[in-house]
Design an enzyme around this catalytic site. Structure first.
Site, PDB file in Angstrom:
ATOM      1  N   LYS A  98      41.133  39.226  46.113  1.00  0.00           N
ATOM      2  CA  LYS A  98      41.105  40.556  46.735  1.00  0.00           C
ATOM      3  C   LYS A  98      39.843  41.323  46.342  1.00  0.00           C
ATOM      4  CE  LYS A  98      43.461  44.827  47.279  1.00  0.00           C
ATOM      5  NZ  LYS A  98      42.643  45.668  46.427  1.00  0.00           N
ATOM      6  N   ASP A  99      39.412  41.144  45.083  1.00  0.00           N
ATOM      7  CA  ASP A  99      38.210  41.841  44.630  1.00  0.00           C
ATOM      8  C   ASP A  99      37.043  40.857  44.628  1.00  0.00           C
ATOM      9  OD1 ASP A  99      39.140  44.661  43.708  1.00  0.00           O
ATOM     10  OD2 ASP A  99      40.694  43.283  43.058  1.00  0.00           O
ATOM     11  N   MET A 102      44.582  46.475  35.213  1.00  0.00           N
ATOM     12  CA  MET A 102      44.622  47.885  34.808  1.00  0.00           C
ATOM     13  C   MET A 102      46.065  48.394  34.880  1.00  0.00           C
ATOM     14  SD  MET A 102      41.037  49.537  35.927  1.00  0.00           S
ATOM     15  CE  MET A 102      41.363  49.714  37.658  1.00  0.00           C
ATOM     16  N   SER A 158      48.444  46.336  46.246  1.00  0.00           N
ATOM     17  CA  SER A 158      47.497  47.068  45.393  1.00  0.00           C
ATOM     18  C   SER A 158      48.237  48.191  44.687  1.00  0.00           C
ATOM     19  CB  SER A 158      46.382  47.659  46.271  1.00  0.00           C
ATOM     20  OG  SER A 158      45.679  48.658  45.555  1.00  0.00           O
ATOM     21  N   ARG A 195      47.191  51.002  44.315  1.00  0.00           N
ATOM     22  CA  ARG A 195      46.942  52.243  45.061  1.00  0.00           C
ATOM     23  C   ARG A 195      47.906  52.415  46.234  1.00  0.00           C
ATOM     24  NH1 ARG A 195      41.567  50.964  43.379  1.00  0.00           N
ATOM     25  NH2 ARG A 195      40.712  52.729  42.236  1.00  0.00           N
ATOM     26  N   GLY A 248      50.769  41.105  43.432  1.00  0.00           N
ATOM     27  CA  GLY A 248      49.439  40.471  43.348  1.00  0.00           C
ATOM     28  C   GLY A 248      49.145  40.039  41.920  1.00  0.00           C
ATOM     29  N   HIS A 249      49.400  40.953  40.966  1.00  0.00           N
ATOM     30  CA  HIS A 249      49.180  40.603  39.552  1.00  0.00           C
ATOM     31  C   HIS A 249      50.105  39.448  39.146  1.00  0.00           C
ATOM     32  CE1 HIS A 249      48.097  45.072  39.409  1.00  0.00           C
ATOM     33  NE2 HIS A 249      46.991  44.474  39.056  1.00  0.00           N
TER      34      HIS A 249
HETATM   35  P1  AMP Z   1      43.518  45.602  38.885  1.00  0.00           P
HETATM   36  O1  AMP Z   1      44.725  45.867  38.052  1.00  0.00           O
HETATM   37  O2  AMP Z   1      43.518  46.310  40.198  1.00  0.00           O
HETATM   38  O3  AMP Z   1      42.229  45.760  38.122  1.00  0.00           O
HETATM   39  O4  AMP Z   1      43.589  44.059  39.266  1.00  0.00           O
HETATM   40  C1  AMP Z   1      43.682  43.078  38.275  1.00  0.00           C
HETATM   41  C2  AMP Z   1      43.481  41.732  38.901  1.00  0.00           C
HETATM   42  O5  AMP Z   1      44.482  41.534  39.892  1.00  0.00           O
HETATM   43  C3  AMP Z   1      42.119  41.593  39.615  1.00  0.00           C
HETATM   44  O6  AMP Z   1      41.617  40.279  39.371  1.00  0.00           O
HETATM   45  C4  AMP Z   1      42.487  41.776  41.061  1.00  0.00           C
HETATM   46  O7  AMP Z   1      41.602  41.117  41.948  1.00  0.00           O
HETATM   47  C5  AMP Z   1      43.863  41.120  41.091  1.00  0.00           C
HETATM   48  N1  AMP Z   1      44.636  41.582  42.240  1.00  0.00           N
HETATM   49  C6  AMP Z   1      44.857  42.857  42.610  1.00  0.00           C
HETATM   50  N2  AMP Z   1      45.563  42.886  43.762  1.00  0.00           N
HETATM   51  C7  AMP Z   1      45.773  41.594  44.115  1.00  0.00           C
HETATM   52  C8  AMP Z   1      46.438  40.958  45.200  1.00  0.00           C
HETATM   53  N3  AMP Z   1      47.015  41.660  46.172  1.00  0.00           N
HETATM   54  N4  AMP Z   1      46.463  39.612  45.245  1.00  0.00           N
HETATM   55  C9  AMP Z   1      45.865  38.869  44.255  1.00  0.00           C
HETATM   56  N5  AMP Z   1      45.229  39.423  43.209  1.00  0.00           N
HETATM   57  C10 AMP Z   1      45.178  40.756  43.141  1.00  0.00           C
END
Ligand code: AMP
Length: 283
Positions: free
Chosen positions: A149-150, A30, A185, A187, A36-37
């Site tokens: 993480k998710d 997103m 994150s 957030r 992490g990404h």
């Molecule tokens: P999001 O942008 O929050 O929807 O996350 C996109 C992807 O990145 C999802 O598969 C999350 O699980 C992964 N993600 C988010 N934070 C982390 C992190 N700290 N370490 C590894 N993957 C992450």
């Protein structure tokens, strides 16, 4: 890197790569990209010829309008990061392209969505399932890369792929953490300095729980000990701490060393909701 904003363009680029027998991997995000990404993108680059990173803030998965409206967006920085990381395709569609009509479909993942996050975020996993199914249909993918993480999202998408026979592999990438253990994150950027230091207690609570389980305490007792640890900290509003099977997400009443067990936590620090988990065997 090609930046695609519409579906026909991304389909045509991917179909050219597929006709050249290239494997295609997707990192769905997103945006507001962080380390992490990037760790997902690097994992994808190691095993796929062509890596797509999608950036789409999916309104269907937000159950609080304020969270959706306040979700951080920084496309210029995201595109710079993706270019530096040698991403091949950034897929950044508008909401109107993805949802030209508002979906009437609702997905129900039963226990997988009723536990943990589902208790606090009604409808969230239906929204997650719909966007993932759409991305899997639009992009002809060999592999999708998701973050550990998710954990609950991973369990839901694993079931979505199995139930609808999507022809894509799922790779789960370990959680990337800040030096004090806080999981990276989008957030986290919204935490004040004081909240940021309180937030590291989420990871400490998980480690405490894992140590107690390894020492032979029963899950029920471990949950109580971890809940007391968190309750003693000013500034955290705990929503849940659970010890579950990593795939079925069923609560564990006893631990067998051969099981795949995860410890999961979520709650608020100030206005910011944080979520984390660790695997019992990752240490
Ligand atoms: P999001 O942008 O929050 O929807 O996350 C996109 C992807 O990145 C999802 O598969 C999350 O699980 C992964 N993600 C988010 N934070 C982390 C992190 N700290 N370490 C590894 N993957 C992450």
């Amino acid at each position: 890197m090609v930046v695609c904003h519409n579906i026909p363009q991304v389909k045509s680029i991917i179909s050219t790569h597929k006709s050249n027998i290239k494997s295609v991997g997707l990192v769905p995000t997103m945006g507001a990209l962080h380390d992490g990404h990037i760790s997902l993108l690097r994992a994808a680059k190691e095993s796929c010829d062509i890596v797509v990173v999608s950036i789409f803030v999916n309104y269907l998965q937000f159950n609080e309008q304020a969270d959706f409206v306040n979700y951080p967006v920084d496309l210029d920085s995201d595109i710079r990061i993706l270019e530096d990381e040698k991403c091949d395709i950034a897929f950044i569609p508008d909401t109107a392209h993805i949802y030209s009509e508002s979906p009437v479909l609702k997905l129900n993942f039963q226990h997988l969505e009723e536990t943990m996050e589902g208790k606090f975020r009604p409808g969230h996993f239906s929204g997650v399932g719909i966007i993932m199914a759409k991305l899997l249909n639009i992009l002809d993918l060999d592999t999708i890369f998701l973050g550990q993480k998710d954990l609950q999202q991973v369990a839901v998408i694993r079931k979505l792929i199995a139930d609808l026979a999507f022809d894509s592999n799922l790779v789960v990438v370990p959680t990337f953490r800040e030096p004090d253990g806080l999981a990276s994150s989008s957030r986290n950027k919204r935490l004040s300095a004081e909240e940021r230091s309180v937030a590291s207690n989420f990871h400490k609570a998980l480690i405490l729980g894992r140590e107690l389980l390894i020492a032979g305490e029963l899950p029920l007792k471990v949950c109580k000990r971890v809940e007391s640890f968190i309750e003693a900290i000013d500034g955290i509003n705990l929503q849940y701490f659970e010890i579950v099977d990593s795939h079925s997400l069923r609560s564990k009443s006893a631990i067998n060393p051969n099981d795949n067990t995860s410890l999961c936590i979520a709650g608020y620090v100030g206005e910011i909701r944080l979520l984390d988990n660790i695997n019992l065997n990752d240490h």
